[in-house]
Design a protein around this motif. Sequence first.
Motif, short mmCIF file in Angstrom:
data_model
loop_
_atom_site.label_atom_id
_atom_site.label_comp_id
_atom_site.label_asym_id
_atom_site.label_seq_id
_atom_site.Cartn_x
_atom_site.Cartn_y
_atom_site.Cartn_z
N SER A 2 24.56 33.88 19.85
CA SER A 2 25.59 33.34 18.99
C SER A 2 25.92 31.92 19.38
O SER A 2 25.79 31.52 20.51
CB SER A 2 26.85 34.21 19.08
OG SER A 2 27.34 34.24 20.39
N GLY A 3 26.36 31.13 18.41
CA GLY A 3 26.67 29.75 18.71
C GLY A 3 27.29 29.07 17.52
O GLY A 3 27.92 29.68 16.68
N ILE A 4 27.07 27.75 17.41
CA ILE A 4 27.68 26.97 16.37
C ILE A 4 26.59 26.18 15.66
O ILE A 4 25.75 25.56 16.30
CB ILE A 4 28.73 26.00 16.96
CG1 ILE A 4 29.89 26.82 17.53
CG2 ILE A 4 29.24 25.03 15.92
CD1 ILE A 4 30.93 25.99 18.21
N SER A 5 26.59 26.19 14.35
CA SER A 5 25.62 25.42 13.58
C SER A 5 26.34 24.27 12.89
O SER A 5 27.57 24.21 12.84
CB SER A 5 24.94 26.31 12.55
OG SER A 5 25.85 26.64 11.52
N ILE A 74 41.98 30.27 16.06
CA ILE A 74 40.74 30.01 16.80
C ILE A 74 40.27 31.31 17.45
O ILE A 74 41.03 31.98 18.15
CB ILE A 74 40.96 28.93 17.88
CG1 ILE A 74 41.32 27.60 17.21
CG2 ILE A 74 39.72 28.77 18.76
CD1 ILE A 74 41.70 26.50 18.19
N ARG A 75 39.00 31.65 17.22
CA ARG A 75 38.45 32.88 17.79
C ARG A 75 37.40 32.61 18.85
O ARG A 75 37.04 33.50 19.61
CB ARG A 75 37.80 33.72 16.68
CG ARG A 75 38.75 34.20 15.60
CD ARG A 75 38.04 35.11 14.61
NE ARG A 75 36.89 34.44 13.99
CZ ARG A 75 35.63 34.73 14.28
NH1 ARG A 75 35.34 35.65 15.17
NH2 ARG A 75 34.64 34.10 13.65
N ARG A 76 36.87 31.38 18.90
CA ARG A 76 35.76 31.10 19.80
C ARG A 76 36.18 30.10 20.87
O ARG A 76 36.93 29.15 20.60
CB ARG A 76 34.56 30.59 19.02
CG ARG A 76 34.05 31.65 18.05
CD ARG A 76 32.83 31.19 17.32
NE ARG A 76 33.13 30.05 16.46
CZ ARG A 76 32.21 29.47 15.71
NH1 ARG A 76 30.96 29.89 15.74
NH2 ARG A 76 32.54 28.46 14.92
N VAL A 77 35.69 30.34 22.08
CA VAL A 77 36.13 29.58 23.25
C VAL A 77 34.92 29.14 24.05
O VAL A 77 33.97 29.90 24.25
CB VAL A 77 37.06 30.45 24.14
CG1 VAL A 77 37.41 29.73 25.43
CG2 VAL A 77 38.32 30.84 23.38
N VAL A 78 34.97 27.90 24.53
CA VAL A 78 33.95 27.37 25.43
C VAL A 78 34.61 27.07 26.77
O VAL A 78 35.66 26.42 26.83
CB VAL A 78 33.33 26.07 24.87
CG1 VAL A 78 32.29 25.52 25.84
CG2 VAL A 78 32.72 26.30 23.52
N LEU A 79 34.01 27.56 27.85
CA LEU A 79 34.46 27.22 29.20
C LEU A 79 33.58 26.08 29.68
O LEU A 79 32.37 26.22 29.82
CB LEU A 79 34.33 28.42 30.13
CG LEU A 79 35.04 29.70 29.69
CD1 LEU A 79 34.81 30.83 30.69
CD2 LEU A 79 36.53 29.46 29.50
N SER A 80 34.19 24.92 29.97
CA SER A 80 33.40 23.73 30.23
C SER A 80 34.01 22.91 31.36
O SER A 80 35.21 22.67 31.38
CB SER A 80 33.32 22.88 28.95
OG SER A 80 32.60 21.71 29.14
N ALA A 134 28.61 29.48 24.82
CA ALA A 134 28.05 28.64 25.89
C ALA A 134 28.09 27.18 25.48
O ALA A 134 27.85 26.84 24.32
CB ALA A 134 26.61 29.05 26.18
N ALA A 135 28.37 26.31 26.43
CA ALA A 135 28.40 24.87 26.16
C ALA A 135 27.08 24.39 25.60
O ALA A 135 27.04 23.54 24.70
CB ALA A 135 28.75 24.11 27.45
#
Length: 293
Positions: A2-5, A74-80, A134-135
């Motif tokens: 899963s990710g972002i397009s 917001i449902r999606r989170v990136v740990l960076s 994932a970043a």
Amino acid sequence: MSGISARDAEPVAIIAGNGRLPLYVAEAAREAGTPAFIVQLRGEGGNDWSDFEHMDADLGGFRPVVAALQKRGIRRVVLSGGVRSRPELTSLRPTARVIWSLPAILKKLRSGGDDKVLRMVIDLFERHGFEIIAAQNIAGDLLATAGTLGAVALDREARADIDAAARAARVIGSMDIGQGAVSLGGRVVALEGAEGTDQMLERVRAMREAGRISQKRRGVLVKLCKPQQDLRADLPSIGPETVRAAAAAGLGGIAVEAGRALVLDRAEAIAEADRAGLFLLGLEPDTAMKPVL
């Protein structure tokens, strides 16, 4: 995965630690048409977030972060980015959903390595219905590619050092200690601990100046994912500062795992390595994952 397009306009939250990685991820998300909401951890800053909607949060302040994300849908989170400190007991602000897990959380915060703590943070977000992204799913151009990245080639001695340092990095990684090791003349001379890569390289520099290690042989830094690591957080990373620290330590090169490590400011890092006569190498996965003998 899963990710972002580029067609996905659903917002994403970026939990920002230290270093420049959070900024790269935020800019990549914006370029893809994805609004980014930044949660900057206090004491771990350094980036200018004036162009992004953002908030500051204590490392233990989980409840206000969840509220802010839910308010914005917001449902999606990136740990960076990295995190240098651990929260104090008095700063913890858990939600009602996880308050009964507080004793286990405290135990991991006090005694767990980075991998255990990151897994705990991922679990906390997932319990509240968030998806961890994932970043590299957003800023995929940061991933190290296989082969030599700059103009400097490695020699036979460097290959032996890569093998030794990679085995050591895998061992300490399996123990959740660190991700990096330095080998010189086939001998492992430094292991990364909680202090981080730059401080490890400073120790190598000091040992070389003190005559504790050879001043003729150069040596190699290898950084690998921990064998048990969740690839959604804390991939090994290098950048121009890593190259400068390696050069100051007298090393001959840096090797990371292709597809499982990040190269920040790639053009600048390669230029710095070329000027210093250091090689930068993306290891093929089967090379990086050789069994420990």
